[in-house]
Scaffold this motif. Structure first.
Motif, PDB file in Angstrom:
ATOM      1  N   ALA A 181       0.825  -1.213   0.000  1.00  0.00           N
ATOM      2  CA  ALA A 181       0.000   0.000   0.000  1.00  0.00           C
ATOM      3  C   ALA A 181       0.857   1.260   0.000  1.00  0.00           C
ATOM      4  O   ALA A 181       0.625   2.196   0.767  1.00  0.00           O
ATOM      5  CB  ALA A 181      -0.981  -0.015   1.165  1.00  0.00           C
ATOM      6  N   GLY A 182       1.885   1.273  -0.853  1.00  0.00           N
ATOM      7  CA  GLY A 182       2.660   2.477  -1.065  1.00  0.00           C
ATOM      8  C   GLY A 182       3.881   2.688  -0.195  1.00  0.00           C
ATOM      9  O   GLY A 182       4.543   3.719  -0.298  1.00  0.00           O
TER      10      GLY A 182
ATOM     11  N   ALA B  28      -9.585  -8.076  12.415  1.00  0.00           N
ATOM     12  CA  ALA B  28      -9.098  -7.579  11.127  1.00  0.00           C
ATOM     13  C   ALA B  28      -7.749  -6.887  11.264  1.00  0.00           C
ATOM     14  O   ALA B  28      -7.019  -6.754  10.281  1.00  0.00           O
ATOM     15  CB  ALA B  28     -10.120  -6.630  10.515  1.00  0.00           C
ATOM     16  N   THR B  29      -7.383  -6.465  12.473  1.00  0.00           N
ATOM     17  CA  THR B  29      -6.104  -5.774  12.680  1.00  0.00           C
ATOM     18  C   THR B  29      -4.955  -6.744  12.920  1.00  0.00           C
ATOM     19  O   THR B  29      -3.810  -6.324  13.041  1.00  0.00           O
ATOM     20  CB  THR B  29      -6.179  -4.811  13.872  1.00  0.00           C
TER      21      THR B  29
ATOM     22  N   PRO C 195       0.926  -5.117   9.619  1.00  0.00           N
ATOM     23  CA  PRO C 195       0.754  -3.703   9.294  1.00  0.00           C
ATOM     24  C   PRO C 195      -0.515  -3.046   9.803  1.00  0.00           C
ATOM     25  O   PRO C 195      -0.642  -1.824   9.725  1.00  0.00           O
ATOM     26  CB  PRO C 195       0.766  -3.714   7.762  1.00  0.00           C
ATOM     27  N   LEU C 196      -1.449  -3.801  10.328  1.00  0.00           N
ATOM     28  CA  LEU C 196      -2.741  -3.226  10.710  1.00  0.00           C
ATOM     29  C   LEU C 196      -2.928  -3.073  12.227  1.00  0.00           C
ATOM     30  O   LEU C 196      -3.993  -2.634  12.667  1.00  0.00           O
ATOM     31  CB  LEU C 196      -3.875  -4.084  10.138  1.00  0.00           C
TER      32      LEU C 196
ATOM     33  N   ALA D  19      -3.526  -7.621   3.140  1.00  0.00           N
ATOM     34  CA  ALA D  19      -3.131  -6.457   3.930  1.00  0.00           C
ATOM     35  C   ALA D  19      -3.213  -5.191   3.081  1.00  0.00           C
ATOM     36  O   ALA D  19      -3.734  -4.162   3.529  1.00  0.00           O
ATOM     37  CB  ALA D  19      -1.723  -6.644   4.484  1.00  0.00           C
ATOM     38  N   GLU D  20      -2.717  -5.286   1.872  1.00  0.00           N
ATOM     39  CA  GLU D  20      -2.756  -4.127   0.984  1.00  0.00           C
ATOM     40  C   GLU D  20      -4.202  -3.715   0.686  1.00  0.00           C
ATOM     41  O   GLU D  20      -4.534  -2.535   0.699  1.00  0.00           O
ATOM     42  CB  GLU D  20      -2.003  -4.429  -0.315  1.00  0.00           C
ATOM     43  N   ARG D  21      -5.055  -4.684   0.452  1.00  0.00           N
ATOM     44  CA  ARG D  21      -6.476  -4.394   0.195  1.00  0.00           C
ATOM     45  C   ARG D  21      -7.082  -3.660   1.386  1.00  0.00           C
ATOM     46  O   ARG D  21      -7.777  -2.660   1.236  1.00  0.00           O
ATOM     47  CB  ARG D  21      -7.250  -5.694  -0.079  1.00  0.00           C
ATOM     48  N   ARG D  22      -6.793  -4.125   2.598  1.00  0.00           N
ATOM     49  CA  ARG D  22      -7.368  -3.495   3.795  1.00  0.00           C
ATOM     50  C   ARG D  22      -6.794  -2.105   4.049  1.00  0.00           C
ATOM     51  O   ARG D  22      -7.495  -1.227   4.531  1.00  0.00           O
ATOM     52  CB  ARG D  22      -7.110  -4.378   5.018  1.00  0.00           C
ATOM     53  N   LEU D  23      -5.529  -1.912   3.737  1.00  0.00           N
ATOM     54  CA  LEU D  23      -4.902  -0.610   3.981  1.00  0.00           C
ATOM     55  C   LEU D  23      -5.333   0.436   2.964  1.00  0.00           C
ATOM     56  O   LEU D  23      -5.337   1.637   3.257  1.00  0.00           O
ATOM     57  CB  LEU D  23      -3.370  -0.741   3.940  1.00  0.00           C
TER      58      LEU D  23
END
Length: 162
Positions: A4-5, A143-144, A79-80, A157-161
């Motif tokens: 996610a960047g 979800a975290t 990451p969450l 993870a990227e989708r959620r972020l």
């Protein structure tokens, strides 16, 4: 890995920074991941025993914690994890873990200095929970708690972020 960047581990670093920790340590393999080589306000602890598993990282963190009152252990591939959860662990008492949907107690976790001898004795690819069966745990939004161990986990993870 990019996520996610930004580098995956940077998400966890930023959560720890927002949690307000006074002192921040990052245990890294050698060579350290690129994102960890330029962190400001962090002390990098080289883990020459990384191939052993998570226990080596725990032992290195305990050894580096010095005169701290409390140690919070978190993973760079999560990451969450929310800063407020890390803060709750840091301000808690005794050994304190995170409850997973399976009911197991795992990381992130926190420990008073009195627990450090037991943490220093953990070996292999076993986490700290193996030394503290039955320790209390905090429940958070499941979800975290995504732990990125595969390409599919990274994509989720990227989708959620995003």
């Amino acid at each position: 890995a990019p996520c996610a960047g930004k580098p995956l581990g940077l998400w966890a670093v930023e959560a720890a920074e927002r949690a307000g920790f006074e002192r921040r340590l990052i245990v890294v393999p050698e060579p350290a991941p690129r994102f960890a080589q330029t962190l400001e306000g962090w002390t990098a602890i080289p883990n020459r025993d990384a191939a052993e598993g998570i226990a080596a990282s725990i032992r290195h963190a305990v050894a580096a914690a010095g005169g701290a009152r409390r140690l919070v252990i978190a993973l760079a591939d999560m990451p969450l994890v929310a800063p407020d959860h890390l803060h709750a662990l840091a301000t808690g008492n005794g050994s304190l873990f995170t409850t997973y949907p399976t009911g197991r107690a795992r990381v992130p976790a926190a420990f008073d200095a009195s627990a450090w001898p037991a943490l220093s004795a953990v070996t292999g690819d076993r986490g700290a929970a193996s030394a503290f069966p039955g320790a209390p745990a905090i429940t958070v939004d499941p979800a975290t708690l995504i732990d990125v161990d595969s390409a599919a986990d990274l994509a989720e993870a990227e989708r959620r972020l995003r």
